[in-house]
Design an enzyme around this catalytic site. Structure first.
Site, PDB file in Angstrom:
ATOM      1  N   ARG A  78       0.809  -1.224   0.000  1.00 48.67           N
ATOM      2  CA  ARG A  78       0.000   0.000   0.000  1.00 48.67           C
ATOM      3  C   ARG A  78       0.844   1.276   0.000  1.00 48.67           C
ATOM      4  NH1 ARG A  78      -2.690  -3.246   3.639  1.00 48.67           N
ATOM      5  NH2 ARG A  78      -4.567  -4.154   2.743  1.00 48.67           N
ATOM      6  N   LYS A 135       2.488  11.299 -11.255  1.00 48.92           N
ATOM      7  CA  LYS A 135       1.672  10.379 -12.060  1.00 48.92           C
ATOM      8  C   LYS A 135       2.461   9.098 -12.291  1.00 48.92           C
ATOM      9  CE  LYS A 135      -1.467  13.280 -14.714  1.00 48.92           C
ATOM     10  NZ  LYS A 135      -1.896  13.671 -16.057  1.00 48.92           N
ATOM     11  N   GLU A 168       8.465  19.090 -25.166  1.00 53.26           N
ATOM     12  CA  GLU A 168       7.797  19.383 -23.879  1.00 53.26           C
ATOM     13  C   GLU A 168       8.360  20.675 -23.269  1.00 53.26           C
ATOM     14  OE1 GLU A 168       5.251  17.569 -22.607  1.00 53.26           O
ATOM     15  OE2 GLU A 168       5.436  15.560 -23.475  1.00 53.26           O
ATOM     16  N   LYS A 186       6.325  23.288 -14.014  1.00 54.74           N
ATOM     17  CA  LYS A 186       5.529  22.066 -13.790  1.00 54.74           C
ATOM     18  C   LYS A 186       5.176  21.933 -12.309  1.00 54.74           C
ATOM     19  CE  LYS A 186       4.265  17.518 -14.461  1.00 54.74           C
ATOM     20  NZ  LYS A 186       4.285  16.318 -15.259  1.00 54.74           N
ATOM     21  N   GLU A 192      -5.274  16.731 -10.826  1.00 58.89           N
ATOM     22  CA  GLU A 192      -5.836  17.102 -12.127  1.00 58.89           C
ATOM     23  C   GLU A 192      -7.352  17.227 -12.148  1.00 58.89           C
ATOM     24  OE1 GLU A 192      -3.568  15.525 -15.397  1.00 58.89           O
ATOM     25  OE2 GLU A 192      -5.193  15.842 -16.787  1.00 58.89           O
ATOM     26  N   ARG A 206      -4.243  21.679 -13.927  1.00 56.12           N
ATOM     27  CA  ARG A 206      -3.175  20.758 -14.360  1.00 56.12           C
ATOM     28  C   ARG A 206      -3.396  20.287 -15.801  1.00 56.12           C
ATOM     29  NH1 ARG A 206      -0.112  15.946 -10.918  1.00 56.12           N
ATOM     30  NH2 ARG A 206       1.128  15.230 -12.660  1.00 56.12           N
ATOM     31  N   ASN A 214      -1.600  19.319 -20.866  1.00 55.58           N
ATOM     32  CA  ASN A 214      -1.937  18.459 -22.004  1.00 55.58           C
ATOM     33  C   ASN A 214      -1.961  19.206 -23.329  1.00 55.58           C
ATOM     34  OD1 ASN A 214      -2.250  16.216 -20.338  1.00 55.58           O
ATOM     35  ND2 ASN A 214      -4.332  16.842 -19.812  1.00 55.58           N
ATOM     36  N   HIS A 220      -1.250  17.443 -26.569  1.00 50.53           N
ATOM     37  CA  HIS A 220      -1.397  16.008 -26.309  1.00 50.53           C
ATOM     38  C   HIS A 220      -2.700  15.413 -26.846  1.00 50.53           C
ATOM     39  CE1 HIS A 220       2.079  16.764 -23.830  1.00 50.53           C
ATOM     40  NE2 HIS A 220       2.184  15.487 -23.513  1.00 50.53           N
ATOM     41  N   HIS A 264      -1.419  12.514 -28.843  1.00 49.68           N
ATOM     42  CA  HIS A 264      -1.727  11.125 -28.473  1.00 49.68           C
ATOM     43  C   HIS A 264      -2.436  10.408 -29.618  1.00 49.68           C
ATOM     44  CE1 HIS A 264      -1.556  11.877 -23.849  1.00 49.68           C
ATOM     45  NE2 HIS A 264      -0.425  11.383 -24.294  1.00 49.68           N
ATOM     46  N   HIS A 270       7.110  10.070 -28.310  1.00 48.81           N
ATOM     47  CA  HIS A 270       6.077  10.869 -27.651  1.00 48.81           C
ATOM     48  C   HIS A 270       6.311  12.364 -27.925  1.00 48.81           C
ATOM     49  CE1 HIS A 270       3.160  12.283 -24.799  1.00 48.81           C
ATOM     50  NE2 HIS A 270       4.094  12.968 -24.167  1.00 48.81           N
TER      51      HIS A 270
HETATM   52 ZN    ZN Z   1       3.911  14.516 -22.795  1.00 45.73          ZN
END
Ligand code: ZN
Ligand code: ADP
Length: 358
Positions: A121, A143, A185, A227, A237, A241, A245, A248, A252, A265
């Protein structure tokens, strides 16, 4: 050496930005572990390049550490590899006071962080990011995730590390394409948050491309500061936040439509930022010079700025499936002025289609 304090609600921590010397790492490590039992996770490439230094240093200071080595590449972010790391953690007798160190790029950071968040945990977690992308983005903000065969990053958690230690010298061994991917980025931070930083990047990109240490460390420092500031305001988020993106939604979709094999990426994000900036222009949010500025900056970094041979309807289908959407609408983060973005979810599909075909 530069130091940034990240004041998240769940766990405040420091980001250290250094070069050459690994010695400060040992000093800070002592401050943020509860016991001397550690598991270092890295991929085969990073194991070869940097584990010997880590191993020597940890042994010298009396740490009881073991190492788990995983194959390089995105396929490693799977429940199968997670399971082998749980076994490694059990074999190493890690307990609730032990710490997992992620030494590597975003793949290792996300996977090792997922193990740290879930084993017993939650145990100690430290990030030593070794790619530009991981140093300015994925290692900060907590994340952690693995992929499901049908969706990327879908099994995960928010789990903040207790330290992020960046040694920018690790970037000298990074393949060039991985480095330039990270630059996408970096440029993103200028577009979403800081027009002055964007201008600074335009003036200093040659120094960054030449690995000039002072220029690079300032750029990384600025990116990490932006960031962490955004993460502090909205750790899980629920709101702001999401501006991270930018690039993205389309990025993506491009990565997914090309089976994650054609673009890195960062390259997907570069293309995504271009098309999302063009959408903003079509909505009258910005003038065309702002689109040109982005294309020029990306081109100087040898990043792609134009899509070839992908059907726009396939991209739109992929965007509809994006987990970031709420309800049926596709969510876009679009530029609204220099160093500013906002969220939009009512973009006309015909306009989107024509921009993507441009
Ligand atoms: Zn990214
Ligand atoms: P990202 O941070 O872009 O998600 P990955 O974790 O997939 O990246 O790492 C990209 C590739 O770079 C992998 O093959 C990894 O082994 C390699 N790599 C990571 N850090 C370094 C480094 N400092 N030097 C050389 N190769 C590295």
């Amino acid at each position: 050496m530069k130091k940034i304090y990240v004041d998240t609600c769940s766990r405040p921590y420091h980001i250290y930005i250094t070069q050459k010397d690994w010695n400060p790492f040992i000093e800070y490590l002592g401050e943020c572990v509860r016991s001397k039992k550690l598991l270092v996770v890295c991929d085969e490439n990073v194991y070869r390049l940097y584990y010997p230094i880590m191993d020597n240093m940890l042994s010298k200071y009396g740490y009881k550490h073991s190492v788990a080595v995983v194959p390089p590449g995105e396929d490693t972010k799977s429940l199968k590899h997670a399971n082998s790391l749980y076994t490694a953690a059990l074999d190493a007798h890690l307990d609730r006071d032990s710490t997992i160190i992620a030494l590597g790029g975003g793949v290792v950071g996300d996977l090792a962080g997922f193990i740290a968040a879930t084993y017993m945990r939650g145990i100690g977690f430290i990030q030593i990011p070794t790619t530009l992308l991981a140093q300015i983005d994925s290692s900060i903000g907590g994340k952690v995730a693995v992929n499901h065969p049908n969706a990327k990053n879908i099994i995960g958690a928010f789990y903040q590390p207790s330290m992020v230690y960046i040694n920018i010298d690790t970037l000298t061994t990074l393949p060039r394409q991985e480095f330039t991917g990270g630059l996408a980025e970096l440029i993103k931070y200028g577009y979403i948050w800081d027009g002055d930083f964007l201008e600074w990047l335009e003036d200093n990109i040659d120094g960054i491309l030449a690995y000039d240490v002072d220029t690079l460390s300032y750029a990384i420092y600025k990116a990490c500061t932006i960031k962490s500031h955004i993460v502090e305001m909205d750790e899980d988020e629920q709101g702001i936040r999401a501006i991270l993106n930018f690039g993205h939604t389309v990025g993506h979709a491009i990565e997914a439509a090309t089976g994650y094999k054609v673009y890195t990426h960062g390259e997907g994000v570069a293309l995504g930022m271009v098309y999302e900036t063009k959408i903003a222009y079509n909505l009258g949010l910005i003038d065309y010079n702002y689109v040109r500025k982005l294309i020029h900056l990306l081109e100087r970094c040898s990043l792609p700025t134009k899509l070839h041979g992908i059907d726009s309807s396939i991209l739109i289908d992929k965007m509809v499936l994006d987990k970031k959407n709420r309800g049926d609408n596709i969510v876009f983060i679009l530029p609204t002025g220099t160093g500013k973005v906002d969220s939009f979810s009512d973009i006309d599909i015909n306009m989107l289609n024509s921009v993507l075909q441009d």
